[in-house]
Design a protein around this motif. Sequence first.
Motif, PDB file in Angstrom:
ATOM      1  N   THR A 188      47.565 103.295  28.267  1.00 51.44           N
ATOM      2  CA  THR A 188      47.323 104.672  28.677  1.00 51.44           C
ATOM      3  C   THR A 188      47.212 104.713  30.188  1.00 51.44           C
ATOM      4  OG1 THR A 188      46.161 105.133  26.616  1.00 51.44           O
ATOM      5  CG2 THR A 188      45.730 106.620  28.453  1.00 51.44           C
ATOM      6  N   VAL A 189      48.001 105.580  30.789  1.00 53.93           N
ATOM      7  CA  VAL A 189      47.990 105.698  32.251  1.00 53.93           C
ATOM      8  C   VAL A 189      47.325 107.004  32.644  1.00 53.93           C
ATOM      9  CG1 VAL A 189      49.426 105.919  34.306  1.00 53.93           C
ATOM     10  CG2 VAL A 189      50.085 104.330  32.515  1.00 53.93           C
ATOM     11  N   LEU A 202      54.444 108.041  38.659  1.00 57.11           N
ATOM     12  CA  LEU A 202      54.775 108.310  37.254  1.00 57.11           C
ATOM     13  C   LEU A 202      56.221 107.950  36.950  1.00 57.11           C
ATOM     14  CD1 LEU A 202      52.910 111.627  36.509  1.00 57.11           C
ATOM     15  CD2 LEU A 202      52.653 109.462  35.326  1.00 57.11           C
ATOM     16  N   GLN A 206      57.093 105.224  34.193  1.00 61.32           N
ATOM     17  CA  GLN A 206      57.881 105.576  33.010  1.00 61.32           C
ATOM     18  C   GLN A 206      59.113 104.670  32.899  1.00 61.32           C
ATOM     19  OE1 GLN A 206      59.559 109.628  32.167  1.00 61.32           O
ATOM     20  NE2 GLN A 206      57.947 109.511  30.636  1.00 61.32           N
ATOM     21  N   VAL A 210      56.020 103.202  30.181  1.00 67.29           N
ATOM     22  CA  VAL A 210      54.777 103.916  29.866  1.00 67.29           C
ATOM     23  C   VAL A 210      55.068 105.175  29.056  1.00 67.29           C
ATOM     24  CG1 VAL A 210      52.967 105.333  30.915  1.00 67.29           C
ATOM     25  CG2 VAL A 210      53.440 103.071  31.811  1.00 67.29           C
ATOM     26  N   VAL A 213      50.707 109.300  29.083  1.00 72.35           N
ATOM     27  CA  VAL A 213      50.379 109.685  30.460  1.00 72.35           C
ATOM     28  C   VAL A 213      49.358 110.826  30.471  1.00 72.35           C
ATOM     29  CG1 VAL A 213      51.299 110.704  32.580  1.00 72.35           C
ATOM     30  CG2 VAL A 213      52.640 108.992  31.340  1.00 72.35           C
ATOM     31  N   ALA A 227      52.371 116.671  34.172  1.00 67.24           N
ATOM     32  CA  ALA A 227      52.283 115.872  32.943  1.00 67.24           C
ATOM     33  C   ALA A 227      53.408 116.245  31.980  1.00 67.24           C
ATOM     34  CB  ALA A 227      50.928 116.087  32.287  1.00 67.24           C
ATOM     35  N   TRP A 230      56.633 114.486  32.358  1.00 69.61           N
ATOM     36  CA  TRP A 230      56.682 113.091  31.929  1.00 69.61           C
ATOM     37  C   TRP A 230      56.187 112.923  30.493  1.00 69.61           C
ATOM     38  CZ3 TRP A 230      59.445 110.627  35.398  1.00 69.61           C
ATOM     39  CH2 TRP A 230      59.474 111.151  36.694  1.00 69.61           C
ATOM     40  N   GLY A 232      53.422 113.953  29.161  1.00 67.65           N
ATOM     41  CA  GLY A 232      51.993 113.635  29.058  1.00 67.65           C
ATOM     42  C   GLY A 232      51.131 114.874  28.913  1.00 67.65           C
TER      43      GLY A 232
END
Lengths: 426, 303
Positions: A188-189, A202, A206, A210, A213, A227, A230, A232
Amino acid sequence: MNLQVIYCNHQTASLDIRERLAFTGEEQLADAYTQLRNRFPKSEAVVLSTCNRVELYTAQDNDAAAPTHDELAGFLSNFHGVPVEEFLGDLLQHSGSEAVGHLFRVCSSIDSMVLGEPQIVSQVKEAYRQAEANEACGPLTNALFQCAIRVSKRVRSETRLAEGRVSIASVAVGEFARGIFDRFDDKTVLVIGAGEMAEETLQYLQDDGVRDVLVVNRNPERARELAAEWGGHGFGMDRLAELLPGADVIVAATGADQPIVDVEMFSRARDGQRDRPVFVLDLGAPRDVAPEVAGLDDNVFLYDVDDLQETCERNRKSRSQEIVQALSIIENESERFMQDVYHRATGPIVKRLREQWSDVSQAEMDRLRSKLSHLGDDDIGQVEQTVARIVNKLLHPPLEALRDEARDGTPHGLLDALRRLFHIRD
Amino acid sequence: MADVTIFCFFASYTVAFALDVLRLKKPNRTTWMVSVGIAAAGFVAHTLFLLNSADKGREELLPPLLSSSQDWTLVLAWLVVGFHLFLTCCDRALSVGVFLFPLVLGLIGSSYFLADEPSQLLNAAESARRGWTMLHVSSLAIGSAGVLAGIVLSLMYLLQHRRLRQKGSSATGLKLPSLERLSRMNWWSVMVSVPLLTVGMGTGLVLLLSGSTGGRELSLGDPVVIINGISWLGLMGLFGWILLTPRATGKQLAWRTLLACGFLLVTVVGLNVLASRSPGFSGHASATPRGPHSGLVEAGDRS
């Protein structure tokens, strides 16, 4: 005509000093520009403040009006409340062509921690935009910064400087996070901040796989927007403490002037999971994460921008050929820019001289026209052209000499001579 | 083939180790290739040597490759070199040799001090017990290789952890796997080696109780039995902790593995050497001049 810069950067000053001298937020910058205008009313000024550098550019037509190094250091000291003696040794100064070359190197990322990183161009643009908004810049700084951006484009297109790992985030993840984690698709970022640096991070994460996010930002809307790009989830800063415990990778990149994650908050987040490694990358200056957080337990791996120095130096050495090529471009462009500046300094004299001689020739033509009224328009036209050619031929040698002299600097002696010989008044 | 001696592969591994150390300073492809080539040549020589020993063992109806304490130690070193070659070929950048070769050289060096005569225990074993004996020695050999892997992985973990905490880059000097991978490999090394060692020691105990001890007088109060028992208990403690702790990873796991496995290694190798070189060592030594029963094989027997 004078151009100068005083600066401290990641090579000259520690993060401790840089974060104390940094200009964070538009309000603080507006305040700084107001004070600069009050102190140095005849100077144009641009402040460039990033996580790696604090630079103050000034420019003025009159050399005598240029603020001294001590005066500018005094401004930084008073504005930030930091005693001069604490940073004077870290503060460097350039003027004239050296100052121009410095900005070109900065904008082309030669002076960056990570060679070829693209963020610096937008940071330079933003710095100039702020100066413009605060009415602190003028024709000289305008020409300088426009040229710097053009040079950076040329360097990036004509060299391979921008290839490979070219962001602090990518270097940090590649060198350190990969030493901790084997894979990122099950991590988890948490990204604190939603600016350009956060976006860049990010993108790199990614690419590394990942999936989970989380973005927190002072403006929750912006966090959600970033977010969403990406895949997230975005949150307001009030959810930070709640999200910290679940994060394996934490990247902080805000413009806050105080640490956002303090020891107490992080300690609570680590309760019950001190055996779980967490990678914290603090890209803020001033720092977003209190340095003491690193001492909370053995599994906290905290890195700030200064911790990446060694790696970035290696990156720099591996691309020394590109640097040589980029520096050659920068040298040529600096020389050309300075010639333009010097030439521009001769502009008013040349204009006055042309106007004066044109006035004289026009007066003589008027007199001739009244005396020789029998001449037709074609004849008068022929005479006018002849006189204009004579004027241009006579003006050519002094103007050519002026242009030649302006290649190496403002030709003050020649300008004075022209003023005296032709009775030109400013 | 019959002329292959221990010195042949010992020298190869020493040169490969030196090249791996050199690679830390000047990493390049040529050094890597030479290092792997020499290590592989040593591995081939090592294999031939063990096969020769196996032939000798078969004549005396002993399990191949494990007929003496010396063979047993050399098999262990052979397994470690195989592990090294596998890891190195999987990831050229890894600096595994720096950790594994000292162990290999130590094991081969210690084999000089161990008996190369066939074990009396194995001689005494009836053909019906041969299967048990084989299970005993092979599970101990593989379990011990796991213990060695645990030690090396723990050391690598602790070094990598220290470097990252001190903000040192992982791109220069020693190239190590990530903490996450090291921790996972460490976990598996313990998970595999402890049950195998337990099986090895358990079968040894069965053999002991069934009287196949080559006519020697052994007791559960024997210092060798007690020390090996304590080492085994230490490993079982680690095993239990790993099973009962949901997040038995990281530095704690590395330290515990290092301590438990390191203690086992030091005591077992130390006891083997002492038993081989000192006829008076332990209560039964008078019946076993120059310790043909020595080694983990024997340690298992006595437990």
